[in-house]
Design an enzyme around this catalytic site. Sequence first.
Site, PDB file in Angstrom:
ATOM      1  N   HIS A   1       8.254-109.910  10.573  1.00  0.00           N
ATOM      2  CA  HIS A   1       6.905-109.554  10.132  1.00  0.00           C
ATOM      3  C   HIS A   1       6.132-110.785   9.656  1.00  0.00           C
ATOM      4  O   HIS A   1       5.480-110.729   8.607  1.00  0.00           O
ATOM      5  CB  HIS A   1       6.953-108.543   8.975  1.00  0.00           C
ATOM      6  CG  HIS A   1       7.504-107.212   9.337  1.00  0.00           C
ATOM      7  ND1 HIS A   1       7.819-106.248   8.399  1.00  0.00           N
ATOM      8  CD2 HIS A   1       7.797-106.655  10.535  1.00  0.00           C
ATOM      9  CE1 HIS A   1       8.287-105.165   9.003  1.00  0.00           C
ATOM     10  NE2 HIS A   1       8.285-105.397  10.308  1.00  0.00           N
TER      11      HIS A   1
HETATM   12  C1  FAD Z   1      11.794-107.546  17.151  1.00  0.00           C
HETATM   13  C2  FAD Z   1      10.616-107.025  16.377  1.00  0.00           C
HETATM   14  C3  FAD Z   1      10.675-105.769  15.788  1.00  0.00           C
HETATM   15  C4  FAD Z   1       9.585-105.285  15.070  1.00  0.00           C
HETATM   16  N1  FAD Z   1       9.592-104.001  14.614  1.00  0.00           N
HETATM   17  C5  FAD Z   1       8.459-103.472  14.090  1.00  0.00           C
HETATM   18  C6  FAD Z   1       8.369-102.082  13.814  1.00  0.00           C
HETATM   19  O1  FAD Z   1       9.294-101.301  14.053  1.00  0.00           O
HETATM   20  N2  FAD Z   1       7.212-101.617  13.294  1.00  0.00           N
HETATM   21  C7  FAD Z   1       6.140-102.433  13.007  1.00  0.00           C
HETATM   22  O2  FAD Z   1       5.128-101.958  12.497  1.00  0.00           O
HETATM   23  N3  FAD Z   1       6.205-103.759  13.271  1.00  0.00           N
HETATM   24  C8  FAD Z   1       7.314-104.279  13.838  1.00  0.00           C
HETATM   25  N4  FAD Z   1       7.343-105.592  14.200  1.00  0.00           N
HETATM   26  C9  FAD Z   1       6.179-106.435  13.869  1.00  0.00           C
HETATM   27  C10 FAD Z   1       4.970-106.189  14.767  1.00  0.00           C
HETATM   28  O3  FAD Z   1       5.355-105.886  16.074  1.00  0.00           O
HETATM   29  C11 FAD Z   1       4.072-107.429  14.713  1.00  0.00           C
HETATM   30  O4  FAD Z   1       3.631-107.620  13.383  1.00  0.00           O
HETATM   31  C12 FAD Z   1       2.854-107.319  15.622  1.00  0.00           C
HETATM   32  O5  FAD Z   1       3.255-107.102  16.951  1.00  0.00           O
HETATM   33  C13 FAD Z   1       2.026-108.594  15.529  1.00  0.00           C
HETATM   34  O6  FAD Z   1       0.936-108.479  16.398  1.00  0.00           O
HETATM   35  P1  FAD Z   1       0.037-109.738  16.780  1.00  0.00           P
HETATM   36  O7  FAD Z   1      -1.030-109.240  17.653  1.00  0.00           O
HETATM   37  O8  FAD Z   1      -0.300-110.457  15.544  1.00  0.00           O
HETATM   38  O9  FAD Z   1       1.015-110.706  17.587  1.00  0.00           O
HETATM   39  P2  FAD Z   1       1.835-110.414  18.914  1.00  0.00           P
HETATM   40  O10 FAD Z   1       1.945-108.957  19.161  1.00  0.00           O
HETATM   41  O11 FAD Z   1       3.075-111.220  18.814  1.00  0.00           O
HETATM   42  O12 FAD Z   1       0.887-110.973  20.066  1.00  0.00           O
HETATM   43  C14 FAD Z   1       0.650-112.328  20.293  1.00  0.00           C
HETATM   44  C15 FAD Z   1       0.632-112.528  21.808  1.00  0.00           C
HETATM   45  O13 FAD Z   1       0.102-113.815  22.063  1.00  0.00           O
HETATM   46  C16 FAD Z   1       0.870-114.438  23.066  1.00  0.00           C
HETATM   47  N5  FAD Z   1       0.738-115.879  22.881  1.00  0.00           N
HETATM   48  C17 FAD Z   1       1.207-116.634  21.861  1.00  0.00           C
HETATM   49  N6  FAD Z   1       0.880-117.917  22.047  1.00  0.00           N
HETATM   50  C18 FAD Z   1       0.179-117.983  23.194  1.00  0.00           C
HETATM   51  C19 FAD Z   1      -0.415-119.045  23.921  1.00  0.00           C
HETATM   52  N7  FAD Z   1      -0.367-120.303  23.490  1.00  0.00           N
HETATM   53  N8  FAD Z   1      -1.033-118.753  25.094  1.00  0.00           N
HETATM   54  C20 FAD Z   1      -1.111-117.478  25.555  1.00  0.00           C
HETATM   55  N9  FAD Z   1      -0.549-116.431  24.905  1.00  0.00           N
HETATM   56  C21 FAD Z   1       0.079-116.687  23.736  1.00  0.00           C
HETATM   57  C22 FAD Z   1       2.277-113.929  22.822  1.00  0.00           C
HETATM   58  O14 FAD Z   1       3.104-114.090  23.950  1.00  0.00           O
HETATM   59  C23 FAD Z   1       2.025-112.495  22.417  1.00  0.00           C
HETATM   60  O15 FAD Z   1       2.040-111.618  23.515  1.00  0.00           O
HETATM   61  C24 FAD Z   1       8.427-106.103  14.913  1.00  0.00           C
HETATM   62  C25 FAD Z   1       8.359-107.359  15.507  1.00  0.00           C
HETATM   63  C26 FAD Z   1       9.443-107.815  16.254  1.00  0.00           C
HETATM   64  C27 FAD Z   1       9.339-109.161  16.924  1.00  0.00           C
END
Ligand code: FAD
Length: 562
Positions: A470
């Site tokens: 997280h």
């Molecule tokens: C294994 C795991 C289990 C989890 N379990 C839960 C759960 O059960 N419930 C819950 O609420 N939360 C859970 N979480 C946390 C939750 O999924 C994250 O907090 C949330 O997905 C974050 O969203 P985001 O949009 O900030 O980032 P992300 O969803 O990580 O999206 C960022 C995206 O940007 C892309 N990216 C990064 N850098 C670049 C770049 N330079 N160029 C192009 N693309 C790029 C990545 O590949 C990714 O697809 C979990 C996370 C993980 C990893």
Amino acid sequence: MLRPCAYDYIIVGAGSAGCVIAYNLLTRKKGTVLLLEAGGNDNNLFIKAPGGMALVIPKKSWPYVAEPEPYTLNRPMDVLQGRVLGGGSSINGMVYVRGQRSDYDAWEKDFGATGWNGDTMLHYFKKAENNEAMANEYHGNKGQLFVSENRYRHPMSDAFVRAGQQAGYEYIVDHNGARMEGVGFYQTTTHNGERASTARTYLKQVRNDKNLTLELNALVSRVEIENGRATGVTYKVHGKEVTATANQEVIVAAGAIGSAKVLQLSGVGPADVLKRAGVKQKLELPVGKNFHDHLHMSVNATIKEPISLYGEDKGLKALGHGIEWVFSRSGVLTSPILEAFAFIDSTGSGKPDVQFHFLPILDTWDDPDLNQKGRTHGITIKTGHLQPKSRGEVEIRSANPEDLPRIRAAYLEKEEDVQGQIRATKLALKFFEQPALKEHVVEVFNPTCSADDDAAIEEYVRRVSRTVYHPVGTCRIGQDPATSVVDPELRVHGIKGLRVADSSVMPHIPSGNTNAPTIAIAEKASDLICGIKDPLGSQTLSAKPAKPAAKVREAEAELAVK
Ligand SMILES: Cc1cc2nc3c(=O)[nH]c(=O)nc-3n(C[C@H](O)[C@H](O)[C@H](O)COP(=O)(O)OP(=O)(O)OC[C@H]3O[C@@H](n4cnc5c(N)ncnc54)[C@H](O)[C@@H]3O)c2cc1C
């Protein structure tokens, strides 16, 4: 055919947040959108079937690792993050938890995040949600994000929930409703027995929109910034470097680690970090600071009957579950395995600060050697403190976008965090003492010490605690560019045409999982981009910071930034 290189909006990262923003811009006809994702497509059965999660995580992730530090006994720690269409929402545990209203009130009150409070977040949680069963003041049924009750329930999860009630905690039907403290079964981001990622919900609706260009396997190396304005992004796809122009805005949604990395590579960040990496600085902002995360420990016990999920992923049993899921979308493959929860107020403050995830299996994810030690059938309470005070940082190592950044997580640096984890462990041991679990348990073997041996529990906490993935906070919202990266409208301080909108903007981690809050942030970000600043009318949006600026800075300095 040559693709156009100019778009109205460019979104970096098609994760939990990026897919939501793309959907909203396209359905509101805001112009052309280029959505760039470093990972590949999500057409994978183990992404689709909730029970396939453990198989997919190692293959579809950024292998980020936090550096060894003495507080966690010099263990390097994996901080995997999704690298696939849908980002974290395509690989996560699907647990749907919003946190507490007071978490978001504190964003506005203590961190200067004007317009971000319990009321506005509830509005966006409901706006995003399409809840299968609940329709009341806390839940929405018209959004894109499917939320449902688990179709499968293991008998040991039932036993855990009974044990919680025997320990004195209330049975909670809706942990995202009026009261969070207690025990019960998780709501999940699933639908019809399948994972409901933001790629498979929001983005799916607009995949064929002629105004969308989705580039997969496209690694963004930097945002182009000229004369204080973001003009576009440069990315690498199929071995070629491409620069695309944004007529309106660039929105960075690359996650708490990825967004800090992209901004630093673009010359936005602390001078010393950029100098060491060989990147010319364009603007001094605390990008990458304020990293924080949730840690959990797996408290494990062996059980008498061979009824846990051990072995269900092998041979004929696995085949049987696969057939059941394919033909009727039922059975164990519809389960995210983290079936039941407890939220507990361990200090008597009135606010739950400890979360349990119950697993009807030994957690070999956290300890791969468990089964080699002859331990087969068993159960796990993953327990952790929800309000960490330690703050770390993310720093690029070089100007090469392929290099993974350095993460100094500072896990357990602060004594309050160690004490929180000790309390969390003791509470889990207390659950194992309750008749409903005790009748099944042979031995609690991790930890082996008694619940009143603080020194032994502290050693256990430092030895076994791990992230539950997280990470947040590295581009946090605030008023002051000395302590924050984006303003309350998510615009990067000092740069026009550039926003950050994902988990990185959270000033302080909510008391629960982070996917639902990230999606709510993305919904609000979409409104802000479209000029909707005050969705509820002026009753919740103060024109000025809720505290005088100096007070906000004081609170920020104390609470958030090292
Ligand atoms: C294994 C795991 C289990 C989890 N379990 C839960 C759960 O059960 N419930 C819950 O609420 N939360 C859970 N979480 C946390 C939750 O999924 C994250 O907090 C949330 O997905 C974050 O969203 P985001 O949009 O900030 O980032 P992300 O969803 O990580 O999206 C960022 C995206 O940007 C892309 N990216 C990064 N850098 C670049 C770049 N330079 N160029 C192009 N693309 C790029 C990545 O590949 C990714 O697809 C979990 C996370 C993980 C990893």
